[in-house]
Design a protein around this motif. Structure first.
Motif, PDB file in Angstrom:
ATOM      1  N   ASP A  56     -46.518 -10.173 -29.133  1.00  0.00           N
ATOM      2  CA  ASP A  56     -45.718  -9.313 -28.432  1.00  0.00           C
ATOM      3  C   ASP A  56     -46.190  -8.069 -28.874  1.00  0.00           C
ATOM      4  O   ASP A  56     -47.084  -7.494 -29.631  1.00  0.00           O
ATOM      5  CB  ASP A  56     -44.361  -9.913 -28.910  1.00  0.00           C
ATOM      6  CG  ASP A  56     -44.199  -9.779 -30.352  1.00  0.00           C
ATOM      7  OD1 ASP A  56     -45.030  -8.962 -30.927  1.00  0.00           O
ATOM      8  OD2 ASP A  56     -43.165 -10.079 -30.827  1.00  0.00           O
ATOM      9  N   GLN A  73     -48.070 -15.277 -27.970  1.00  0.00           N
ATOM     10  CA  GLN A  73     -47.621 -14.593 -29.342  1.00  0.00           C
ATOM     11  C   GLN A  73     -47.747 -13.362 -29.600  1.00  0.00           C
ATOM     12  O   GLN A  73     -47.285 -12.915 -30.550  1.00  0.00           O
ATOM     13  CB  GLN A  73     -48.239 -15.764 -30.363  1.00  0.00           C
ATOM     14  CG  GLN A  73     -47.835 -17.250 -29.951  1.00  0.00           C
ATOM     15  CD  GLN A  73     -48.849 -18.192 -30.930  1.00  0.00           C
ATOM     16  OE1 GLN A  73     -49.479 -17.634 -31.946  1.00  0.00           O
ATOM     17  NE2 GLN A  73     -48.654 -19.496 -30.597  1.00  0.00           N
ATOM     18  N   HIS A  93     -52.347 -18.545 -27.245  1.00  0.00           N
ATOM     19  CA  HIS A  93     -52.062 -17.712 -28.210  1.00  0.00           C
ATOM     20  C   HIS A  93     -51.930 -16.291 -28.090  1.00  0.00           C
ATOM     21  O   HIS A  93     -51.064 -15.568 -28.498  1.00  0.00           O
ATOM     22  CB  HIS A  93     -53.359 -17.361 -29.277  1.00  0.00           C
ATOM     23  CG  HIS A  93     -53.740 -18.689 -29.860  1.00  0.00           C
ATOM     24  ND1 HIS A  93     -52.955 -19.280 -30.984  1.00  0.00           N
ATOM     25  CD2 HIS A  93     -54.943 -19.694 -29.480  1.00  0.00           C
ATOM     26  CE1 HIS A  93     -53.859 -20.492 -31.265  1.00  0.00           C
ATOM     27  NE2 HIS A  93     -54.547 -20.721 -30.258  1.00  0.00           N
TER      28      HIS A  93
END
Length: 234
Positions: A211, A209, A206
């Motif tokens: 960003d 993901q 995770h």
């Protein structure tokens, strides 16, 4: 009648086709400083370099600014002005603060080299005062008194600038280094030994993901949730 063989008088400072000294101004000096900073980095930004680029002796720059630090504060003012100019408060105090934070981040990412240098500075000029007035106005609208509004103002601004300048610092890295850091979340972290780092292995898929956009919105949401919770109890 003028003798055509007599050379025309030179304007002071108009060397090699550059503008004459008489055209110098604070804005032109700041323009030149921004150009050097964004094209060559902070090491290239010196008074002598500015004087050369402006077609004058570096001492002429000192007629408008007391030194390099005042130039940097002038550039900091420009950065803040880019974020707050034309801004009007939103329908709710929370929307006002969220939109202002996003505008500050956008300005920092538009000028990352500058943001890295001045995000921690206090420019003490009109644009900064305008931004402070907007944030404090939103906090007063939320129901806080003067002391609480001052504390939350400092916290909100510090977190916004810290996150934005942190991201800007990444943006000015060499492209290969920047890409290496970014891809590490989905490469080295995923490859870390589950036996040695079992808790890391649990969440590693995770991490990539989350960003920069996601992290900024998440952290600002957490902070504003805390402010909103406290406004309900004060």
């Amino acid at each position: 009648m003028t003798d055509p063989s007599t050379p025309a008088p030179r304007t002071v400072g108009a060397r090699r086709g550059r503008p004459p000294l008489s055209t110098l101004s604070r804005e032109r000096i700041l323009d030149a400083a921004m150009t050097v900073l964004e094209s060559e980095g902070p090491e290239a930004l010196t008074l002598r370099r500015l004087g050369a680029d402006l077609g004058s002796n570096h001492t002429a720059v000192l007629r408008y600014f007391s030194g390099k630090d005042e130039i940097l504060l002038g550039l900091a003012e420009r950065l803040i002005a880019e974020a707050v100019d034309g801004f009007e408060p939103g329908p709710t105090w929370r929307e006002t603060l969220t939109t202002l934070a996003r505008r500050v981040r956008r300005a920092c990412l538009a000028h990352p080299a500058l943001a890295v240098l001045v995000a921690s500075r206090v420019s003490r000029r009109d644009a900064e005062f305008r931004g402070a007035d907007l944030v404090i106005g939103a906090l007063l609208e939320a129901g806080f008194g003067p002391r609480e509004s001052a504390r939350y103002y400092r916290a909100l601004v510090d977190v916004t600038l810290a996150m934005s300048s942190f991201e800007a610092a990444s943006a000015v890295l060499d492209s290969a280094d920047r890409e290496g850091d970014r891809s590490a979340w989905g490469r080295e972290y995923l490859a870390a030994s589950p036996r040695k780092y079992p808790r890391l292995a649990l969440v590693a898929p995770h991490l990539a993901q989350a960003d920069e956009d996601d992290q900024f919105e998440f952290v600002m949401g957490l902070l504003l949730d805390a402010v909103e919770a406290r406004s309900a109890t004060d």
